[in-house]
Design an enzyme around this catalytic site. Structure first.
Site, PDB file in Angstrom:
ATOM      1  N   GLN A  44       0.805  -1.220   0.000  1.00 17.18           N
ATOM      2  CA  GLN A  44       0.000   0.000   0.000  1.00 17.18           C
ATOM      3  C   GLN A  44       0.840   1.273   0.000  1.00 17.18           C
ATOM      4  O   GLN A  44       0.330   2.340  -0.341  1.00 17.18           O
ATOM      5  CB  GLN A  44      -0.929  -0.001   1.210  1.00 17.18           C
ATOM      6  CG  GLN A  44      -1.995  -1.081   1.152  1.00 17.18           C
ATOM      7  CD  GLN A  44      -2.784  -1.186   2.436  1.00 17.18           C
ATOM      8  OE1 GLN A  44      -2.325  -1.790   3.401  1.00 17.18           O
ATOM      9  NE2 GLN A  44      -3.956  -0.595   2.470  1.00 17.18           N
ATOM     10  N   ASN A 190      -0.518 -10.331   9.369  1.00 15.90           N
ATOM     11  CA  ASN A 190      -1.578  -9.343   9.571  1.00 15.90           C
ATOM     12  C   ASN A 190      -2.927  -9.883   9.099  1.00 15.90           C
ATOM     13  O   ASN A 190      -3.064 -10.310   7.955  1.00 15.90           O
ATOM     14  CB  ASN A 190      -1.265  -8.065   8.794  1.00 15.90           C
ATOM     15  CG  ASN A 190      -2.326  -6.996   8.999  1.00 15.90           C
ATOM     16  OD1 ASN A 190      -2.383  -6.356  10.045  1.00 15.90           O
ATOM     17  ND2 ASN A 190      -3.190  -6.800   8.007  1.00 15.90           N
ATOM     18  N   GLU A 191      -3.889  -9.872   9.985  1.00  7.19           N
ATOM     19  CA  GLU A 191      -5.298 -10.150   9.687  1.00  7.19           C
ATOM     20  C   GLU A 191      -5.542 -11.413   8.861  1.00  7.19           C
ATOM     21  O   GLU A 191      -6.198 -11.384   7.818  1.00  7.19           O
ATOM     22  CB  GLU A 191      -5.937  -8.951   8.980  1.00  7.19           C
ATOM     23  CG  GLU A 191      -5.977  -7.699   9.826  1.00  7.19           C
ATOM     24  CD  GLU A 191      -6.659  -6.532   9.145  1.00  7.19           C
ATOM     25  OE1 GLU A 191      -7.231  -5.688   9.844  1.00  7.19           O
ATOM     26  OE2 GLU A 191      -6.624  -6.468   7.890  1.00  7.19           O
ATOM     27  N   GLU A 408      -4.191  -1.290  14.448  1.00  6.94           N
ATOM     28  CA  GLU A 408      -4.817  -0.396  13.459  1.00  6.94           C
ATOM     29  C   GLU A 408      -6.149   0.096  13.993  1.00  6.94           C
ATOM     30  O   GLU A 408      -6.900  -0.672  14.603  1.00  6.94           O
ATOM     31  CB  GLU A 408      -5.084  -1.106  12.115  1.00  6.94           C
ATOM     32  CG  GLU A 408      -3.865  -1.501  11.320  1.00  6.94           C
ATOM     33  CD  GLU A 408      -4.236  -2.252  10.046  1.00  6.94           C
ATOM     34  OE1 GLU A 408      -5.381  -2.077   9.556  1.00  6.94           O
ATOM     35  OE2 GLU A 408      -3.387  -3.012   9.554  1.00  6.94           O
ATOM     36  N   TRP A 457      -4.449   4.044  11.574  1.00  9.48           N
ATOM     37  CA  TRP A 457      -4.406   3.776  10.141  1.00  9.48           C
ATOM     38  C   TRP A 457      -5.004   4.999   9.457  1.00  9.48           C
ATOM     39  O   TRP A 457      -6.182   5.246   9.567  1.00  9.48           O
ATOM     40  CB  TRP A 457      -5.193   2.518   9.770  1.00  9.48           C
ATOM     41  CG  TRP A 457      -4.984   2.199   8.314  1.00  9.48           C
ATOM     42  CD1 TRP A 457      -5.693   2.692   7.249  1.00  9.48           C
ATOM     43  CD2 TRP A 457      -3.954   1.368   7.765  1.00  9.48           C
ATOM     44  NE1 TRP A 457      -5.172   2.224   6.076  1.00  9.48           N
ATOM     45  CE2 TRP A 457      -4.104   1.405   6.362  1.00  9.48           C
ATOM     46  CE3 TRP A 457      -2.919   0.608   8.321  1.00  9.48           C
ATOM     47  CZ2 TRP A 457      -3.261   0.698   5.509  1.00  9.48           C
ATOM     48  CZ3 TRP A 457      -2.095  -0.090   7.472  1.00  9.48           C
ATOM     49  CH2 TRP A 457      -2.266  -0.050   6.079  1.00  9.48           C
ATOM     50  N   TRP A 465      -6.435  -1.480  -1.177  1.00  8.80           N
ATOM     51  CA  TRP A 465      -6.776  -2.797  -1.688  1.00  8.80           C
ATOM     52  C   TRP A 465      -7.830  -2.725  -2.796  1.00  8.80           C
ATOM     53  O   TRP A 465      -7.640  -2.008  -3.763  1.00  8.80           O
ATOM     54  CB  TRP A 465      -7.178  -3.720  -0.525  1.00  8.80           C
ATOM     55  CG  TRP A 465      -6.111  -3.788   0.531  1.00  8.80           C
ATOM     56  CD1 TRP A 465      -6.213  -3.366   1.829  1.00  8.80           C
ATOM     57  CD2 TRP A 465      -4.755  -4.261   0.400  1.00  8.80           C
ATOM     58  NE1 TRP A 465      -5.032  -3.561   2.511  1.00  8.80           N
ATOM     59  CE2 TRP A 465      -4.123  -4.109   1.655  1.00  8.80           C
ATOM     60  CE3 TRP A 465      -4.015  -4.807  -0.657  1.00  8.80           C
ATOM     61  CZ2 TRP A 465      -2.807  -4.474   1.876  1.00  8.80           C
ATOM     62  CZ3 TRP A 465      -2.685  -5.170  -0.433  1.00  8.80           C
ATOM     63  CH2 TRP A 465      -2.105  -5.008   0.813  1.00  8.80           C
ATOM     64  N   PHE A 473      -7.766   7.209   4.370  1.00  8.09           N
ATOM     65  CA  PHE A 473      -7.660   7.061   5.816  1.00  8.09           C
ATOM     66  C   PHE A 473      -6.601   7.976   6.429  1.00  8.09           C
ATOM     67  O   PHE A 473      -6.441   8.009   7.639  1.00  8.09           O
ATOM     68  CB  PHE A 473      -7.267   5.618   6.173  1.00  8.09           C
ATOM     69  CG  PHE A 473      -8.384   4.617   6.185  1.00  8.09           C
ATOM     70  CD1 PHE A 473      -9.074   4.345   7.356  1.00  8.09           C
ATOM     71  CD2 PHE A 473      -8.728   3.912   5.045  1.00  8.09           C
ATOM     72  CE1 PHE A 473     -10.083   3.391   7.390  1.00  8.09           C
ATOM     73  CE2 PHE A 473      -9.736   2.960   5.054  1.00  8.09           C
ATOM     74  CZ  PHE A 473     -10.419   2.701   6.232  1.00  8.09           C
TER      75      PHE A 473
END
EC number: 3.2.1.126
Length: 513
Positions: A44, A190-191, A408, A457, A465, A473
């Site tokens: 990103q 992550n996630e 985040e 974030w 994405w 953000f």
């Protein structure tokens, strides 16, 4: 275009007006060693996708396929942090950040996912880490944030193959060895409870495989086995545990760092006050949050999942259970919103099972036509500040008060082509969102939750994405048309003053705690 003096005057008075209308909160409401930072990820932020020996990732491939990204954009340049990291670190230092959470691109270190190391990649992250530390900012490093080396996906199917466990462990050890003398905070993955269903249930993320009915029509492979998401998740957990085991065996005592896993963690409220709806909340928590946290705490999946999934959920031997159990020093929690949960089949398109169809829980942001909170620029994300306290206190009670880091939390605004720069910079709603969330987080800490950090974030608007650049953000506006120029938003002003104990940075929260 430069921000005029008049604009700063308007922003200043806007902030003053905001203060008047909103209990006082500043950094002193948190422990002295509490860590404030901003978060990012390699794909990103970095750009430079074909420079200095980097290999392609699955996201490099996906974003160049028609129809995959809302605005047909990609992360080839993103915010160009690969070339502009010194500029961005200056912004972080000016805010007074304690830490910066970023991810390492696996394919920048290992272009083929394994084998020969790309020393230019090692050099880049060494330079980034050194520059952060020289500015008093701790690097908080994530090893995997969605961007799998394409070579591994092509070679053996990525997370669907047990081969990835050893490859991830080897990659992690390269990073521990190269950077661990200066990195005190590691996150393995992550996630996973987000990227696994997005990639293997509904096919929006790589590798775009669909196990759910009514999934993404652009799935590369449809009608996949409904066991695939659970197999991929199983390999993620074992890769995580292997990396943690390696770190603890060879590096942790010498380097003195900590390591954990980062989970997406919405909060859920029952749509109606009934036993059935409260059961729906318990069920969605099992299929989302507890899917990954139960194994690393207790050594096995939630009983609710075992009963509903049967043989589709991989078994865990006593040996693997022992390896998983306790494989974290902290839990990373990414919290953005709260939703209603119901067992009742949908009556409107707003209800959805979406990512977790086997839970038989439907999620919605509305009850009787009333939103659970203020809508944001992203569908499905609502402003419900008390949710952060509820999810933290749930984790505290269920898992015996582990160390938590809010890895985040952020507020999205949609990119409006008609918006002026001044309108984009005047992000009062983002200030109120973070202020209210921090008020509730402070209350959770006072109630005994062991929370050690909060990461916004994000520092910059970036590639979001599947939404591309249509959602913002950042504390800083990025002009993606004109050389990625950074402009501070009102929220950057507020966060700087909040972190530097400036009275003008104190806010009044609308929360009643």
């Amino acid at each position: 275009m430069e921000v005029s003096v008049l604009m700063w005057v308007l922003l200043f008075y806007s902030l003053l007006g905001f203060q008047v209308t909103t209990a006082r909160l500043d950094r002193n409401n948190f422990p002295s060693d509490f860590m404030f930072g901003t978060a990012s990820s390699a794909y990103q932020y970095e750009g430079a996708v074909r420079e200095d020996g980097k290999g392609p990732s699955t996201w490099d491939a996906l974003t160049h396929m028609p129809g995959r990204i809302k605005d047909s954009s990609n992360g080839d340049v993103a915010v160009d942090q690969y070339h502009r990291y010194m500029e961005d670190i200056e912004l972080m230092a000016s805010l007074g950040l304690d830490a910066y959470r970023f991810s390492i691109s696996w394919s920048r270190i290992l272009p083929e996912g394994r084998g020969e190391i790309n020393m230019a990649g090692i050099e880049y992250y060494n330079n980034l880490i050194d520059a952060l530390l020289q500015n008093g900012i701790q690097p908080f490093v994530t090893l995997f944030h969605f961007d799998l080396p394409k070579a591994l996906e092509d070679s053996y199917g990525g997370w669907l193959s047990p081969q990835i466990i050893n490859d991830f462990e080897a990659y992690a050890e390269i990073c521990f060895r190269a950077f661990g003398d200066r990195v005190k905070y590691w996150a393995t993955v992550n996630e996973p409870n987000l990227f696994v269903p997005l990639g293997y249930t509904v096919g929006i993320f790589p590798p775009t495989r669909c196990a759910a009915p009514h999934a993404n029509p652009l799935c590369m492979t449809g009608n996949c086995s409904s066991a695939e998401p659970y197999l991929a998740a199983h390999h993620v957990l074992l890769a995580h545990a292997s990396a943690v085991e390696k770190y603890r065996e060879k590096y942790q005592k010498i380097q003195g760092g900590s390591i954990g896993l980062v989970i997406s963690a919405p909060w859920y409220e029952p749509l109606e006050n009934s036993p059935e709806e409260r059961s729906a909340v318990d069920r969605i928590l099992s299929f989302n949050l507890r899917w990954f946290l139960d194994p690393i705490v207790f050594g096995d999946y939630p009983q609710e999942m075992r009963e509903r999934l049967g043989s589709r959920l991989p078994s865990i031997s006593s040996e693997l259970s022992a390896k998983l159990r306790g494989s974290f020093d902290y839990m990373g929690i990414n919290h953005y919103t709260t939703l209603y949960a119901t067992s009742t089949p949908p009556l409107s398109p707003d209800h959805t099972q979406y990512l977790y169809p086997d839970s038989r829980v439907y999620l919605t942001g509305e009850r009787h036509g009333v939103s659970i909170g203020e809508r944001t620029g992203m569908d499905g994300l609502f402003v419900v500040p008390h949710g952060i306290q509820k999810i933290v206190e749930y984790v505290k009670e269920f898992y015996d008060n582990p160390t938590i880091i809010i890895a985040e939390n952020g507020y999205p605004e949609s990119e409006e082509s008609s918006s002026t720069l001044q309108e984009n910079l005047n992000d009062v709603r983002r200030i109120r969102f973070h202020g209210d969330c921090l008020s509730y987080l402070s209350a959770a800490i006072k109630n005994g939750s062991d929370v050690r950090g909060y990461f916004v974030w994000s520092l910059l608007d970036n590639f979001e994405w599947a939404f591309g650049y249509t959602i913002r953000f950042g504390l800083y506006h990025v002009d993606f048309i004109s050389d990625q120029k950074r402009y501070p938003k009102l929220s950057a002003q507020w966060f700087r003053q909040f972190l530097q104990h400036d009275d003008q940075g104190s806010i009044r929260s609308s929360s009643s705690i």
